[in-house]
Enzyme design. Structure first.
Site, PDB file in Angstrom:
ATOM      1  N   GLU A   1      43.702  37.531 -46.415  1.00  0.00           N
ATOM      2  CA  GLU A   1      43.675  36.086 -45.846  1.00  0.00           C
ATOM      3  C   GLU A   1      44.618  35.684 -44.922  1.00  0.00           C
ATOM      4  OE1 GLU A   1      40.793  34.462 -46.166  1.00  0.00           O
ATOM      5  OE2 GLU A   1      39.822  35.774 -47.646  1.00  0.00           O
TER       6      GLU A   1
HETATM    7  C1  LIG Z   1      42.949  44.896 -50.506  1.00  0.00           C
HETATM    8  C2  LIG Z   1      42.515  44.452 -49.154  1.00  0.00           C
HETATM    9  C3  LIG Z   1      41.575  43.549 -49.000  1.00  0.00           C
HETATM   10  C4  LIG Z   1      40.834  42.991 -47.712  1.00  0.00           C
HETATM   11  N1  LIG Z   1      39.943  42.328 -47.633  1.00  0.00           N
HETATM   12  C5  LIG Z   1      39.435  41.600 -46.361  1.00  0.00           C
HETATM   13  C6  LIG Z   1      38.185  40.943 -46.541  1.00  0.00           C
HETATM   14  O1  LIG Z   1      37.526  41.112 -47.341  1.00  0.00           O
HETATM   15  N2  LIG Z   1      37.703  40.728 -45.105  1.00  0.00           N
HETATM   16  C7  LIG Z   1      38.500  40.916 -44.001  1.00  0.00           C
HETATM   17  O2  LIG Z   1      38.032  40.735 -43.142  1.00  0.00           O
HETATM   18  N3  LIG Z   1      39.957  41.619 -44.186  1.00  0.00           N
HETATM   19  C8  LIG Z   1      40.177  41.942 -45.494  1.00  0.00           C
HETATM   20  N4  LIG Z   1      41.405  42.562 -45.505  1.00  0.00           N
HETATM   21  C9  LIG Z   1      42.378  42.473 -44.292  1.00  0.00           C
HETATM   22  C10 LIG Z   1      43.430  41.841 -44.208  1.00  0.00           C
HETATM   23  O3  LIG Z   1      43.219  40.540 -44.202  1.00  0.00           O
HETATM   24  C11 LIG Z   1      44.489  42.134 -43.190  1.00  0.00           C
HETATM   25  O4  LIG Z   1      45.046  43.313 -43.577  1.00  0.00           O
HETATM   26  C12 LIG Z   1      45.442  41.321 -42.920  1.00  0.00           C
HETATM   27  O5  LIG Z   1      45.032  39.964 -42.138  1.00  0.00           O
HETATM   28  C13 LIG Z   1      46.635  41.731 -42.038  1.00  0.00           C
HETATM   29  O6  LIG Z   1      46.218  42.432 -40.869  1.00  0.00           O
HETATM   30  P1  LIG Z   1      46.568  43.957 -40.544  1.00  0.00           P
HETATM   31  O7  LIG Z   1      46.366  44.756 -41.718  1.00  0.00           O
HETATM   32  O8  LIG Z   1      45.738  44.551 -39.290  1.00  0.00           O
HETATM   33  O9  LIG Z   1      48.106  43.783 -40.460  1.00  0.00           O
HETATM   34  P2  LIG Z   1      48.761  43.571 -38.831  1.00  0.00           P
HETATM   35  O10 LIG Z   1      48.018  42.444 -38.068  1.00  0.00           O
HETATM   36  O11 LIG Z   1      48.959  44.839 -38.284  1.00  0.00           O
HETATM   37  O12 LIG Z   1      50.251  43.013 -39.138  1.00  0.00           O
HETATM   38  C14 LIG Z   1      51.210  44.138 -39.506  1.00  0.00           C
HETATM   39  C15 LIG Z   1      52.629  43.128 -39.889  1.00  0.00           C
HETATM   40  O13 LIG Z   1      52.945  42.537 -38.781  1.00  0.00           O
HETATM   41  C16 LIG Z   1      52.862  40.990 -38.995  1.00  0.00           C
HETATM   42  N5  LIG Z   1      52.380  40.504 -37.705  1.00  0.00           N
HETATM   43  C17 LIG Z   1      51.318  40.745 -37.060  1.00  0.00           C
HETATM   44  N6  LIG Z   1      50.984  39.936 -36.072  1.00  0.00           N
HETATM   45  C18 LIG Z   1      51.926  39.091 -35.789  1.00  0.00           C
HETATM   46  C19 LIG Z   1      52.279  38.031 -35.061  1.00  0.00           C
HETATM   47  N7  LIG Z   1      51.682  37.591 -34.201  1.00  0.00           N
HETATM   48  N8  LIG Z   1      53.693  37.284 -35.645  1.00  0.00           N
HETATM   49  C20 LIG Z   1      54.310  37.617 -36.541  1.00  0.00           C
HETATM   50  N9  LIG Z   1      54.188  38.541 -37.329  1.00  0.00           N
HETATM   51  C21 LIG Z   1      52.969  39.350 -36.977  1.00  0.00           C
HETATM   52  C22 LIG Z   1      51.910  40.627 -40.191  1.00  0.00           C
HETATM   53  O14 LIG Z   1      52.505  39.531 -40.966  1.00  0.00           O
HETATM   54  C23 LIG Z   1      52.498  41.867 -40.868  1.00  0.00           C
HETATM   55  O15 LIG Z   1      53.530  41.951 -41.595  1.00  0.00           O
HETATM   56  C24 LIG Z   1      41.638  43.185 -46.596  1.00  0.00           C
HETATM   57  C25 LIG Z   1      43.008  43.957 -46.859  1.00  0.00           C
HETATM   58  C26 LIG Z   1      43.343  44.444 -47.844  1.00  0.00           C
HETATM   59  C27 LIG Z   1      44.495  45.261 -47.917  1.00  0.00           C
END
Ligand SMILES: Cc1cc2nc3c(=O)[nH]c(=O)nc-3n(C[C@H](O)[C@H](O)[C@H](O)COP(=O)(O)OP(=O)(O)OC[C@H]3O[C@@H](n4cnc5c(N)ncnc54)[C@H](O)[C@@H]3O)c2cc1C
Length: 599
Positions: free
Chosen positions: A441
């Site tokens: 989220e």
């Molecule tokens: C168990 C699980 C359930 C999930 N369920 C759902 C679901 O039902 N529906 C859905 O759509 N998604 C779901 N997700 C996805 C989840 O919402 C994302 O993993 C999350 O939003 C982070 O995106 P990412 O994994 O691509 O990380 P990234 O966006 O690659 O981020 C990696 C790191 O970089 C930081 N970061 C990225 N961009 C910035 C910025 N601009 N400024 C500062 N810091 C930044 C982040 O805070 C994080 O620490 C789920 C994930 C998991 C693991």
């Protein structure tokens, strides 16, 4: 793993004194939601959580979910029956519109209910949370046809909902979404693309799954403003409302995760064949705006999930601390071992857990009540103010409760010593399960950025200023409450001064985006901790006044006062130490070049 008992007495205290449930019951449509009825409902829900859902927590964690070759996904043994019981009891209906079969209770009651279910089984609560989000989205933005087709079945829980945002290249940055939606002559769309990490994207709990999918209509310009939102059901309902044809959406795989193993996290492929049939929600290109309706409520509920995990971890740690005999406490009779609960260091851990949990509950429920007031308060001005408050508090509830909830679950392991690190006890599961709440989220980093970039300047900064003034106003009451409250008063004054200093610095840094972004996480933590301290101080004053008046159980009221004072005097002071991190700006973070980070 020990059982679970819903913390009904603290919930009752918070609903009466922090939420103002009696005032909510005075609003049109909520007349039946008087405190007695609400507490009876929560007591029954607590029994359901303890007896039916909690026993599946550890078995579900061990078994996990299984994806079969045909793309179907089986949840662990017992989950189908427990979910059926949840649907039959009508627990999913509680906070929704009676026009579509809802129970018509304030949303905060649904939040308290979700807390009990998250304590009982965090993995299963993911499904309930996402279905609630889908209902909120369709209630707010769906047309009459979508509402009539989907809301009744989502509200009963006969069908479940998902939120399909994330893609391999679009996580925090949803502007990078590539899933396509091709308009069809009949007004529907064909959806093509891959979504990853979709919770409960496929499962065997319900007959249909209603995916809410973000996708881009071809030729729409790039960026988040041009993304649209679609309902893509697993089975497209027939005219008579029955399950119709199987849609072109497949679960390609499920993830092996750190925790919430009973929650299937799916890679979904849309449109491997002719394209998945999708129905536009609202207007084209408004998907991100709509999705924020869903995400805001879901974000609050994720904070509540962390609260639930922390509460369960505390109950187990407390039970263990009363059983385990080790060492001799000061003043214990010679030759006799003591229960570890008698050792000051263990007591510190337990009180840290207890007071953090009570602070989280006050913040989350107050946040939910602000949402309720923003919807139903008879005075439009009060509705607007409540809406501003809810907007301010939501990233705090998501960002702070999930951090603190994870810390509390970690302390739960520590209380157990070595057996806490052994899976059989179940203490470790709470930490593994809670850990996701800081990530999904919107990661907590993204919450903090949202807070400094969008919430701090809300209405020219007056929403934050009003909140600071509201917190400062408790000082007179603390002064009048006498010597027992003196240290709490002093700590709250210092913490507020620190928060004000940090806020002024951020306002002055408005033209330096990198400094604002660098300050975001410590500032959110500072802001939330002070707000939690203020809520705890107010709770202590109310409990003291009730005790002085001889109203209620004196031991319980004393516990409320002592726990709140512990938070204010021993945990709140740490918040002051965050000011240097807020006001240092971005420069120290970039003082090392990328290559030097390896040195
Ligand atoms: C168990 C699980 C359930 C999930 N369920 C759902 C679901 O039902 N529906 C859905 O759509 N998604 C779901 N997700 C996805 C989840 O919402 C994302 O993993 C999350 O939003 C982070 O995106 P990412 O994994 O691509 O990380 P990234 O966006 O690659 O981020 C990696 C790191 O970089 C930081 N970061 C990225 N961009 C910035 C910025 N601009 N400024 C500062 N810091 C930044 C982040 O805070 C994080 O620490 C789920 C994930 C998991 C693991």
């Amino acid at each position: 793993m020990t059982g679970y008992r819903a913390p009904l007495r603290d919930m009752d205290f918070v609903l009466r004194h922090v939420v103002g449930i009696e005032e909510l019951a005075g609003f049109e449509g909520w007349e039946h939601a008087d405190p007695g009825v609400v507490m009876d409902l929560l007591a029954e829900a607590g029994r359901f959580a303890s007896d039916i859902v909690a026993p599946l927590n550890q078995t579900g964690d061990i078994a996990g979910c299984v994806r079969h070759d045909d793309g179907s996904v089986a949840t662990p043994a017992g989950f189908v029956a427990a979910y059926r019981a949840y649907v039959e009891a009508g627990w999913g209906t509680v906070p929704f519109d009676p026009a579509y079969g809802g129970g018509g209770f304030p949303w905060v009651v649904g939040v308290a209910l979700l807390e009990t279910l998250a304590s009982a089984n965090l993995a299963l609560s993911v499904c309930l949370l996402l279905t609630q989000g889908a209902i909120d989205m369709l209630e707010a933005h769906g047309d009459d046809h979508l509402r009539a087709t989907y809301l009744p079945k989502l509200i009963t829980g006969e069908w479940t909902g998902t939120m399909c945002l994330t893609e391999p290249d679009a996580g925090s940055d949803l502007g990078a979404i590539r899933t396509r939606a091709i308009p069809q002559p009949d007004g529907t769309y064909k959806i093509f693309g891959t979504k990853i990490f979709i919770s409960f994207g496929e499962h065997d709990l319900a007959s249909n799954i209603v995916h809410l999918v973000l996708a881009r209509i071809p030729d729409a310009p790039a960026g988040t403003r041009d993304i649209s939102c679609f309902v893509v059901p697993k089975y497209v309902p027939a005219q008579d409302g029955s399950l119709g044809t199987r849609n072109d959406v497949t679960c390609v795989s499920i993830e092996h995760k750190v925790g919430i193993n009973a929650s299937p996290t799916c890679v979904l492929s849309f449109g491997d064949g002719d394209g998945a049939t999708g129905f536009l929600v609202g207007d084209e290109h408004q998907g991100m705006r709509y999705m924020f309706t869903m995400m805001n409520q879901a974000r609050l509920l994720v904070g509540v999930q962390a609260l639930g995990a922390a509460e369960r971890a505390y109950q187990q740690a407390l039970t263990y601390a009363g059983d385990r005999v080790q060492g001799r406490a000061v003043n214990a009779p010679p030759g006799q071992g003591s229960m570890i609960v008698e050792h000051p260091d263990v007591r510190r851990m337990l009180l840290t857990m207890k007071s953090s949990i009570e602070a989280m509950r006050r913040l989350a429920y107050w946040n939910a009540a602000a949402i309720d007031r923003s919807r139903r308060h008879p005075d439009p001005g009060a509705r607007e103010q409540a809406d501003d408050l809810a907007t301010l508090l939501t990233p705090l509830t998501k960002g702070w409760c999930t951090e603190v909830g994870t810390d509390v679950a970690s302390l739960g392991i520590q209380v157990h010593g070595g057996v806490g690190y052994v899976e059989e006890t179940g203490a470790a599961q709470y930490l593994r399960d809670a850990r996701i709440t800081s990530i999904y989220e919107g990661t907590n980093g993204i919450q903090a950025i949202d807070f400094v970039i969008r919430k701090l300047p809300l209405r020219g900064g007056t929403v934050v200023k009003d909140h600071l003034a509201r917190m400062a106003a408790v000082d007179d009451d603390l002064a009048a409450a006498g010597v027992r409250f003196e240290r709490t008063r002093a700590e709250l004054r210092s913490a507020l001064a620190a928060l004000t200093e940090a806020t002024v610095w951020l306002e002055s840094a408005a033209g330096s985006p990198n400094d604002l972004l660098a300050a975001a996480t410590p500032y959110l933590r500072l802001f939330a901790t002070v707000t939690a301290g203020w809520l705890m101080a107010r709770s202590a004053l109310i409990a003291q006044a009730e005790a002085d008046a001889g109203a209620g159980d004196s031991a319980f009221l004393d516990s409320k006062v002592v726990t709140a004072l512990f938070f204010c005097e021993q945990l709140l002071p740490v918040a002051r130490g965050l000011v240097p991190a807020v006001t240092a700006g971005a420069e120290p973070l970039f003082a090392l070049g990328n290559a030097q980070l390896w040195d």
